[in-house]
Enzyme design. Structure first.
Site, PDB file in Angstrom:
ATOM      1  N   ILE A  60       0.804  -1.139   0.159  1.00 42.52           N
ATOM      2  CA  ILE A  60       0.056  -0.076  -0.038  1.00 42.52           C
ATOM      3  C   ILE A  60       0.667   1.358  -0.084  1.00 42.52           C
ATOM      4  O   ILE A  60       0.426   2.215  -0.659  1.00 42.52           O
ATOM      5  CB  ILE A  60      -1.004  -0.005   1.033  1.00 42.52           C
ATOM      6  CG1 ILE A  60      -1.875  -1.011   1.098  1.00 42.52           C
ATOM      7  CG2 ILE A  60      -1.660   1.419   1.306  1.00 42.52           C
ATOM      8  CD1 ILE A  60      -2.875  -1.204  -0.089  1.00 42.52           C
TER       9      ILE A  60
ATOM     10  N   GLY B 213      -6.107  -2.745   8.229  1.00 44.81           N
ATOM     11  CA  GLY B 213      -5.598  -3.774   8.999  1.00 44.81           C
ATOM     12  C   GLY B 213      -5.829  -3.200  10.599  1.00 44.81           C
ATOM     13  O   GLY B 213      -5.879  -4.354  11.390  1.00 44.81           O
TER      14      GLY B 213
ATOM     15  N   SER C 102     -10.613  -1.653   4.893  1.00 46.45           N
ATOM     16  CA  SER C 102      -9.618  -2.860   4.010  1.00 46.45           C
ATOM     17  C   SER C 102     -10.135  -2.731   2.801  1.00 46.45           C
ATOM     18  O   SER C 102     -11.189  -2.261   2.169  1.00 46.45           O
ATOM     19  CB  SER C 102      -9.886  -3.848   4.582  1.00 46.45           C
ATOM     20  OG  SER C 102     -11.011  -4.588   4.579  1.00 46.45           O
ATOM     21  N   CYS C 103      -9.520  -3.329   1.821  1.00 48.96           N
ATOM     22  CA  CYS C 103      -9.469  -3.564   0.469  1.00 48.96           C
ATOM     23  C   CYS C 103     -11.113  -4.217   0.253  1.00 48.96           C
ATOM     24  O   CYS C 103     -11.811  -3.942  -0.537  1.00 48.96           O
ATOM     25  CB  CYS C 103      -8.542  -4.417  -0.158  1.00 48.96           C
ATOM     26  SG  CYS C 103      -7.866  -5.925   0.563  1.00 48.96           S
ATOM     27  N   ASN C 104     -11.115  -5.034   0.814  1.00 47.11           N
ATOM     28  CA  ASN C 104     -12.569  -5.746   0.763  1.00 47.11           C
ATOM     29  C   ASN C 104     -13.851  -4.951   1.329  1.00 47.11           C
ATOM     30  O   ASN C 104     -14.801  -4.668   0.525  1.00 47.11           O
ATOM     31  CB  ASN C 104     -12.694  -6.994   1.656  1.00 47.11           C
ATOM     32  CG  ASN C 104     -12.092  -8.332   0.880  1.00 47.11           C
ATOM     33  OD1 ASN C 104     -12.477  -8.720  -0.092  1.00 47.11           O
ATOM     34  ND2 ASN C 104     -11.032  -8.883   1.641  1.00 47.11           N
TER      35      ASN C 104
ATOM     36  N   ARG D 288      -7.931 -13.638  -2.137  1.00 45.11           N
ATOM     37  CA  ARG D 288      -6.702 -14.073  -2.255  1.00 45.11           C
ATOM     38  C   ARG D 288      -6.064 -14.505  -1.110  1.00 45.11           C
ATOM     39  O   ARG D 288      -5.959 -13.903  -0.105  1.00 45.11           O
ATOM     40  CB  ARG D 288      -5.985 -12.864  -3.064  1.00 45.11           C
ATOM     41  CG  ARG D 288      -5.783 -11.672  -2.399  1.00 45.11           C
ATOM     42  CD  ARG D 288      -4.316 -11.777  -1.742  1.00 45.11           C
ATOM     43  NE  ARG D 288      -4.006 -10.488  -1.050  1.00 45.11           N
ATOM     44  CZ  ARG D 288      -4.194 -10.245   0.056  1.00 45.11           C
ATOM     45  NH1 ARG D 288      -4.925 -11.167   0.939  1.00 45.11           N
ATOM     46  NH2 ARG D 288      -3.789  -9.257   0.653  1.00 45.11           N
TER      47      ARG D 288
ATOM     48  N   THR E 169      -2.657 -14.062  -0.506  1.00 44.49           N
ATOM     49  CA  THR E 169      -1.503 -13.272  -0.292  1.00 44.49           C
ATOM     50  C   THR E 169      -1.380 -12.496  -1.323  1.00 44.49           C
ATOM     51  O   THR E 169      -2.014 -12.578  -2.452  1.00 44.49           O
ATOM     52  CB  THR E 169      -0.250 -13.782   0.375  1.00 44.49           C
ATOM     53  OG1 THR E 169       0.490 -12.685   1.034  1.00 44.49           O
ATOM     54  CG2 THR E 169       0.572 -14.370  -0.660  1.00 44.49           C
TER      55      THR E 169
ATOM     56  N   HIS F 250     -15.637  -8.469   8.311  1.00 41.68           N
ATOM     57  CA  HIS F 250     -16.245  -7.804   7.240  1.00 41.68           C
ATOM     58  C   HIS F 250     -17.418  -6.927   7.408  1.00 41.68           C
ATOM     59  O   HIS F 250     -17.826  -5.856   7.141  1.00 41.68           O
ATOM     60  CB  HIS F 250     -16.089  -8.332   5.928  1.00 41.68           C
ATOM     61  CG  HIS F 250     -14.695  -9.110   5.611  1.00 41.68           C
ATOM     62  ND1 HIS F 250     -14.510 -10.375   5.956  1.00 41.68           N
ATOM     63  CD2 HIS F 250     -13.673  -8.393   5.041  1.00 41.68           C
ATOM     64  CE1 HIS F 250     -13.452 -10.677   5.550  1.00 41.68           C
ATOM     65  NE2 HIS F 250     -12.670  -9.553   4.967  1.00 41.68           N
ATOM     66  N   ALA F 251     -18.315  -7.613   8.200  1.00 45.57           N
ATOM     67  CA  ALA F 251     -19.759  -7.095   8.385  1.00 45.57           C
ATOM     68  C   ALA F 251     -19.765  -5.915   9.266  1.00 45.57           C
ATOM     69  O   ALA F 251     -20.248  -4.923   8.979  1.00 45.57           O
ATOM     70  CB  ALA F 251     -20.743  -8.112   8.935  1.00 45.57           C
TER      71      ALA F 251
END
Length: 341
Positions: free
Chosen positions: A12, A109, A138-140, A167, A169, A192-193
């Site tokens: 990043i 993170g 995060s990315c997700n 993914r 890694t 993630h929720a």
């Protein structure tokens, strides 16, 4: 000109440094590297190199890498620090930033309580406006917020179910896995929720996450129970208002994440990155009030525009002005891939 320092130059950090360096209102004061490796050498061609403390200076100079100073020096010459250090280090680093009275942006993170707010450019830009500390999710979570925000705005969301195929890694990491397995998260819902709720006003969110042996992208399978009726064309129209969403089709040979990333490389952006979230148009279905779709997420880069916008949000710059500048500089255009129906 906003003076920005980057603490951490991994997946990043190096991308934020590049993206920030091509903005006309941001100056990269320098980057902090902990190890005098090939990446530090390459970074020294473009940026001032700083190290965590005085003890590291000789180690870098012995490797032929000129050091401008320490993290303390970088903070003194920066308005904002983008903290891109490994997951979990932010909680220690924020103590240093507070002591130096420098603003900071953290990554997904870190825990959501690390700053004044969590950040997504579309859904809650103004919650970080002129604040001291924020966290880019995060990315997700960024990907989910980006494609769900138009739906929430236009039709409302009663219930959300997401399966995330993550993914294992990043491409340059030889330490993590799995290599020959699919690894499910044993918590339900997955983290993630709750993370999504920090940037979108949602109640009923259920997520399941699995790690797969790939490094290219994440894939999300999404089911949304809408509050209001909508047709597929309505949904498409909502997404087309936002540049950071890209509509693709399997019939154009986008059969997998491999072809999507091949397309991204052909676009010749920095590092072959795909900042947009790619939604397969073929996957979009509406049955009664249930919307279904599948999207792909380039985990190395989708949060990069968000970091640039977070810099401007902390600096008190208007949301639409920031997003427009970021998109133009990074050549983010979204829409339908071929640009026509």
């Amino acid at each position: 000109m906003i003076k920005v320092g980057i603490n951490g130059y991994g997946t990043i950090g190096k991308r934020v440094a590049y993206a920030a360096s091509i903005q006309d209102d941001i100056h990269v004061s320098g980057i902090v590297k902990n190890t005098p490796d090939y990446m530090a050498y390459l970074a020294s061609r473009s940026f001032n190199i700083y190290v965590p403390d005085d003890d590291k200076i000789k180690e870098f100079e012995d490797h032929g890498i000129k050091v401008k100073g320490t993290l303390n020096d970088l903070m003194e010459s920066s308005d904002i620090i983008v903290d891109a250090t490994p997951e979990g280090m932010g909680m220690e680093n924020i103590k240093i930033y507070k002591k130096k009275r420098v603003k900071a942006i953290f990554q997904g993170g870190e825990k959501s309580n690390i700053g004044d707010a969590s950040f997504n450019a579309y859904s809650n830009y103004n919650e970080s406006f002129k604040r001291e500390y924020t966290r880019v999710v995060s990315c997700n979570t960024t990907a989910l917020a980006r494609t769900l925000y138009p739906i929430l705005n236009d039709y409302g969301i009663e219930n959300l179910n997401v399966t995330l195929i993550r993914r294992a890694t990043d491409p340059n990491d030889n330490r993590k896995g799995p290599i020959n397995a699919i690894e499910p998260s044993m918590s339900f819902p997955s983290h993630h929720a709750d993370d999504l709720k920090t940037v979108l006003n949602l109640n009923n969110v259920y997520t399941v996450a699995l790690k797969a042996p790939t490094t290219l992208m994440h894939v999300h399978s999404i089911e949304v129970l809408l509050k209001d009726d909508a047709k597929i064309d309505d949904i498409m129209e909502s997404w087309l208002k936002y540049n950071r969403i890209l509509l693709i089709e399997g019939k154009d040979n986008f059969k997998s994440t491999a072809q999507i990333m091949d397309m991204a490389r052909e676009l010749r952006r920095d590092r072959g990155d795909l900042y947009e979230i790619a939604i397969w148009r073929d996957s979009v279905k509406v049955i009664d009030k249930r919307l279904y779709y599948v999207q792909a997420v380039h985990q190395e880069s989708d949060v990069i525009p968000e970091n640039i916008d977070a810099i401007r949000s902390l600096s008190g710059i208007d949301k639409n002005e920031s997003i427009e500048k970021t998109d133009k500089s990074l050549r983010i255009s979204g829409g339908i891939f071929y640009g026509k129906e």
